[in-house]
Motif scaffolding. Structure first.
Motif, PDB file in Angstrom:
ATOM      1  N   GLY A 226       8.636 -51.412  31.202  1.00 32.70           N
ATOM      2  CA  GLY A 226       9.552 -50.892  32.213  1.00 32.70           C
ATOM      3  C   GLY A 226       8.984 -49.631  32.833  1.00 32.70           C
ATOM      4  O   GLY A 226       7.896 -49.170  32.451  1.00 32.70           O
ATOM      5  N   LYS A 227       9.709 -49.075  33.778  1.00 35.69           N
ATOM      6  CA  LYS A 227       9.208 -47.877  34.461  1.00 35.69           C
ATOM      7  C   LYS A 227       9.091 -46.683  33.520  1.00 35.69           C
ATOM      8  O   LYS A 227       8.382 -45.715  33.805  1.00 35.69           O
ATOM      9  N   ASP A 228       9.838 -46.746  32.373  1.00 40.53           N
ATOM     10  CA  ASP A 228       9.760 -45.667  31.381  1.00 40.53           C
ATOM     11  C   ASP A 228       8.541 -45.816  30.472  1.00 40.53           C
ATOM     12  O   ASP A 228       8.291 -44.991  29.603  1.00 40.53           O
ATOM     13  N   GLY A 229       7.756 -46.889  30.659  1.00 35.02           N
ATOM     14  CA  GLY A 229       6.561 -47.097  29.838  1.00 35.02           C
ATOM     15  C   GLY A 229       6.854 -47.801  28.520  1.00 35.02           C
ATOM     16  O   GLY A 229       5.953 -48.049  27.730  1.00 35.02           O
ATOM     17  N   ASN A 230       8.114 -48.121  28.278  1.00 36.86           N
ATOM     18  CA  ASN A 230       8.440 -48.807  27.023  1.00 36.86           C
ATOM     19  C   ASN A 230       8.272 -50.319  27.166  1.00 36.86           C
ATOM     20  O   ASN A 230       8.505 -50.880  28.239  1.00 36.86           O
ATOM     21  N   ILE A 231       7.906 -50.942  26.055  1.00 37.23           N
ATOM     22  CA  ILE A 231       7.678 -52.396  26.081  1.00 37.23           C
ATOM     23  C   ILE A 231       9.002 -53.135  26.262  1.00 37.23           C
ATOM     24  O   ILE A 231       9.954 -52.921  25.502  1.00 37.23           O
TER      25      ILE A 231
ATOM     26  N   ALA B 177      -3.310 -55.319  25.803  1.00 36.01           N
ATOM     27  CA  ALA B 177      -2.368 -55.733  26.849  1.00 36.01           C
ATOM     28  C   ALA B 177      -1.443 -54.575  27.217  1.00 36.01           C
ATOM     29  O   ALA B 177      -1.115 -54.370  28.392  1.00 36.01           O
ATOM     30  N   LEU B 178      -1.051 -53.801  26.204  1.00 34.83           N
ATOM     31  CA  LEU B 178      -0.184 -52.649  26.462  1.00 34.83           C
ATOM     32  C   LEU B 178      -0.917 -51.620  27.328  1.00 34.83           C
ATOM     33  O   LEU B 178      -0.358 -51.092  28.299  1.00 34.83           O
ATOM     34  N   GLY B 179      -2.173 -51.361  26.962  1.00 37.44           N
ATOM     35  CA  GLY B 179      -2.978 -50.419  27.758  1.00 37.44           C
ATOM     36  C   GLY B 179      -3.092 -50.897  29.199  1.00 37.44           C
ATOM     37  O   GLY B 179      -2.931 -50.119  30.144  1.00 37.44           O
ATOM     38  N   ALA B 180      -3.311 -52.204  29.360  1.00 37.07           N
ATOM     39  CA  ALA B 180      -3.421 -52.772  30.708  1.00 37.07           C
ATOM     40  C   ALA B 180      -2.110 -52.591  31.460  1.00 37.07           C
ATOM     41  O   ALA B 180      -2.093 -52.248  32.650  1.00 37.07           O
ATOM     42  N   ALA B 181      -0.980 -52.810  30.756  1.00 34.65           N
ATOM     43  CA  ALA B 181       0.338 -52.648  31.391  1.00 34.65           C
ATOM     44  C   ALA B 181       0.539 -51.192  31.812  1.00 34.65           C
ATOM     45  O   ALA B 181       1.096 -50.916  32.884  1.00 34.65           O
ATOM     46  N   LEU B 182       0.083 -50.264  30.968  1.00 34.25           N
ATOM     47  CA  LEU B 182       0.228 -48.834  31.312  1.00 34.25           C
ATOM     48  C   LEU B 182      -0.618 -48.491  32.550  1.00 34.25           C
ATOM     49  O   LEU B 182      -0.194 -47.706  33.396  1.00 34.25           O
ATOM     50  N   PHE B 183      -1.805 -49.098  32.641  1.00 39.15           N
ATOM     51  CA  PHE B 183      -2.626 -48.886  33.846  1.00 39.15           C
ATOM     52  C   PHE B 183      -1.942 -49.508  35.065  1.00 39.15           C
ATOM     53  O   PHE B 183      -2.001 -48.973  36.167  1.00 39.15           O
ATOM     54  N   ALA B 184      -1.270 -50.652  34.842  1.00 42.53           N
ATOM     55  CA  ALA B 184      -0.553 -51.316  35.945  1.00 42.53           C
ATOM     56  C   ALA B 184       0.601 -50.433  36.423  1.00 42.53           C
ATOM     57  O   ALA B 184       0.863 -50.322  37.626  1.00 42.53           O
TER      58      ALA B 184
END
Lengths: 374, 262
Positions: B22-27, B247-254
């Motif tokens: 989400g926009k808060d960076g949480n999964i 995948a989490l790191g990639a999502a954070l970059f996204a």
């Protein structure tokens, strides 16, 4: 601009077609002597009226015959060079000079002698203690032997002819050093692959002709305005940096090679031959003067600091170490190189390469990660 | 770029992992499919993650793909190397992490993190020794499920030595132990020890800076972590989401990509 592209494409064509180049030189009436890594006294060949021709193996060469002579853990540079010899690729050469600067090269000479008897083998024996008077005297005597034999194969080598050859080679070295600086200033004009091809083509051409072309290239590039480069600037170090797959990965990632400490590149032209009354003495002294090479004995281990200095001078963002698989001398140097880079705060990565490499995806990941890190 | 979630997909050699944040960076959702690059695995992983939230591509603001198959994933806004993504993901999962050990399906990597980003790294040779694939091959030889390996190793009374570096030779070594009726548990512990020794060599080459955090599929194997921790002389932390670090790191970059565009 079109002349720059035309010279680059001409040299690229030479670098990619050594076989054709060899035939052209020989058909043109010149004799050729092959020169294996890392250092051969090419000036002696040139002074005997012949053309020295670099033999650094071949990428993607399937190894079959060479495996009869070498175990699997010998570097692919020598494995593929021997394979070429066994296939008859050097048959038109008058002789092949093979130095003994590493353990694998020591076996190479004997294997060549046994497997490629149709081409004369000329051993080039350098002393381990390069700087002592005894070492120098030994090297002069070795060079005198080579001078005699090469004079018999070609034309006799007078002091004047040798001095002239040294002059031509020193001039080539100067122009190549200028080219390395030019390429660092103009990554937008000279890509990593083009830079490699310009340097590599020098192994397969008459040095005087190569000098003319590169000198012109330097002049033309020097006249172009320096524009900002938004990619990354790196120094490469290792034995070879001519893999087209790897160089295109550099380009894809916006990486420019702004300097090198590569055995097949700058180490060949970093050090001039001093001009001395006896030209053989000058040739021997050059071998003592060379620094920062994994196959040259150096108790002070200056190579790390030399690369750091180069990286700072060329404003490099990082260093890429291309470690040729199974190259012991390079592997021994790596720990102190890494320490020097870390101490200077210069980011670096290690990529293992060999001439039989077909899958570059791991190297690509490493290069991408490095670019993201810089 | 109006979507509610940022997506990261890590397409490895053996598995595909997808994380939506989400926009808060949480999964918000995560999924894992045991098929990697060149298979339907990546799209199945995406569908599974979308299914958990009942969303479609429309709801995704940006996608970053990473892993071995990163360049073949259609629709990614950006690709990033798995090294950067693992560093980023590991830092998010465990902000104290300075050294990250990632053992994936076909390679092993060691990373240093400085100020939350990748600062140095080292990858293993082009060889399956010491990777997830090595454990997979061994589990087949021993007729164990890969998930049973950790417990089997923990039950060992006298761990055996597996000295061969090469997966193929190690396999014959394991078979010869089996033919001498050695205990399966002792063999498994020997296999784990050999993975740990090999990985420790890689880690020591880059340097061990505590705290050490482990990611990738092999991180789930507690027995490997135990031997690795013993080899390195430090505690090794992990997280139940360790396999999703890339995948989490990639999502954070996204997410960063989304924020930059907005």
């Amino acid at each position: 601009m079109s002349e720059i592209k035309s010279i680059l494409s001409q040299l690229d064509c030479v670098a990619k077609n050594p076989r054709r180049q060899l035939d052209m030189i020989i058909d043109g009436g010149k004799n050729v002597v092959g020169c294996l890594p890392v250092y051969c006294p090419e000036e002696l060949v040139y002074a005997a009226g012949m053309i020295p021709f670099g033999i650094w193996g071949a990428d993607g060469k399937e190894l079959s015959k060479a495996k009869l002579y070498f175990p699997a853990f010998i570097c692919s540079v020598l494995q593929s060079a021997l394979e070429l010899g066994l296939e008859g690729a050097f048959d038109r050469m008058k002789a092949v000079m093979i130095p003994v600067l590493c353990d694998s090269l020591k076996c190479m000479g004997q294997n060549f002698k046994a497997g490629v008897p149709q081409v004369e083998f000329l051993p080039v024996i350098h002393p381990q203690n390069r700087k002592t008077e005894a070492g120098q005297e030994f090297l002069r005597s070795q060079y005198m032997k080579l001078r005699k034999r090469l004079g018999e194969i070609g034309t006799p080598i007078s002091d004047e002819k040798l001095a002239e050859a040294i002059n031509i080679y020193n001039n080539h070295r100067r122009v190549m050093r200028e080219f390395s600086e030019t390429a660092a200033k103009h990554p937008e004009l000279i890509s990593a692959s083009e830079r490699s091809a310009v340097i590599k083509s020098g192994f397969f051409m008459d040095k005087a002709e190569h000098t003319k072309l590169v000198e012109r290239l330097n002049l033309l590039c020097g006249a172009e305005p320096v524009v900002p480069w938004d990619g990354k600037r790196v120094i490469v170090t290792g034995i070879l940096a001519d893999s087209s797959s790897l160089l295109s990965i550099f380009e894809k990632n916006g990486i420019a090679v702004v300097g090198d400490d590569v055995a097949a590149e700058s180490r060949q032209f970093r050090t001039d031959v001093p001009v001395t009354k006896d030209p053989i003495e000058g040739l021997a002294r050059q071998f003592a003067d060379m620094e920062g090479c994994s196959v040259l004995f150096d108790p002070e281990k200056k190579r790390g600091d030399m690369i750091v200095k180069l990286a700072k001078e060329r404003k490099a963002d990082g260093v890429i170490v291309l470690l040729t698989k199974f190259c012991d001398p390079e592997e021994f140097d790596y720990p102190f190189l890494k320490r020097a880079f870390d101490a200077a705060g210069i980011p670096s990565i290690l990529i293992e390469v060999d001439r039989q490499m077909v899958n570059y995806s791991q190297a690509e990941t490493a290069v991408e990660a490095f670019r993201e890190m810089l | 770029m109006n979507g509610k979630y940022a997506m990261g997909i890590d397409i490895g050699s053996a598995t595909s992992k997808c994380v939506l944040i989400g926009k808060d960076g949480n999964i918000a959702a995560n999924s894992l499919i045991a098929s990697g690059t060149g298979t339907a695995g990546p799209s199945m992983a995406v569908e599974a993650a979308f299914g958990k939230l009942g969303v479609t591509r429309e709801n995704i603001s940006a996608i970053v793909s990473t892993g071995y198959g990163r360049n073949s994933f259609p629709g990614a806004d950006k690709t990033m190397s798995e090294l950067s993504c693992h560093a980023r993901g590991a830092y998010h999962l465990y902000p104290e992490a300075k050294t990250v050990i990632d053992i994936g399906g076909q390679d092993a990597k060691v990373l240093h993190i400085s100020n939350g980003a990748l600062s140095q790294f080292l990858m293993n040779d082009k060889c399956a020794a010491g990777t997830g694939r090595f454990l997979e091959v061994m589990s087949h030889v021993l007729q164990l499920d890969i998930s049973e390996m950790s417990e089997a190793g923990a039950r060992a009374e006298k761990p055996l030595e597996i000295s061969s570096t090469c997966t193929v030779f190690a396999e014959s070594e394991v078979i010869s132990h089996l033919s001498r009726s050695a205990s399966i548990n002792d063999i498994v512990a020997g296999i784990h020890k050999s993975v740990a020794t090999r990985t420790a060599g890689l880690v020591k080459r880059l340097g061990v800076i505590p705290e050490v955090f482990m990611t990738g599929g092999v991180a789930r194997n507690e027995n490997v972590r135990h031997y690795l921790s013993r080899e390195l002389g430090v505690d090794i932390k992990t997280s139940p989401l360790a396999q999703y670090a890339g995948a989490l790191g990639a999502a954070l970059f996204a997410l960063e990509l989304t924020n930059n565009k907005e």
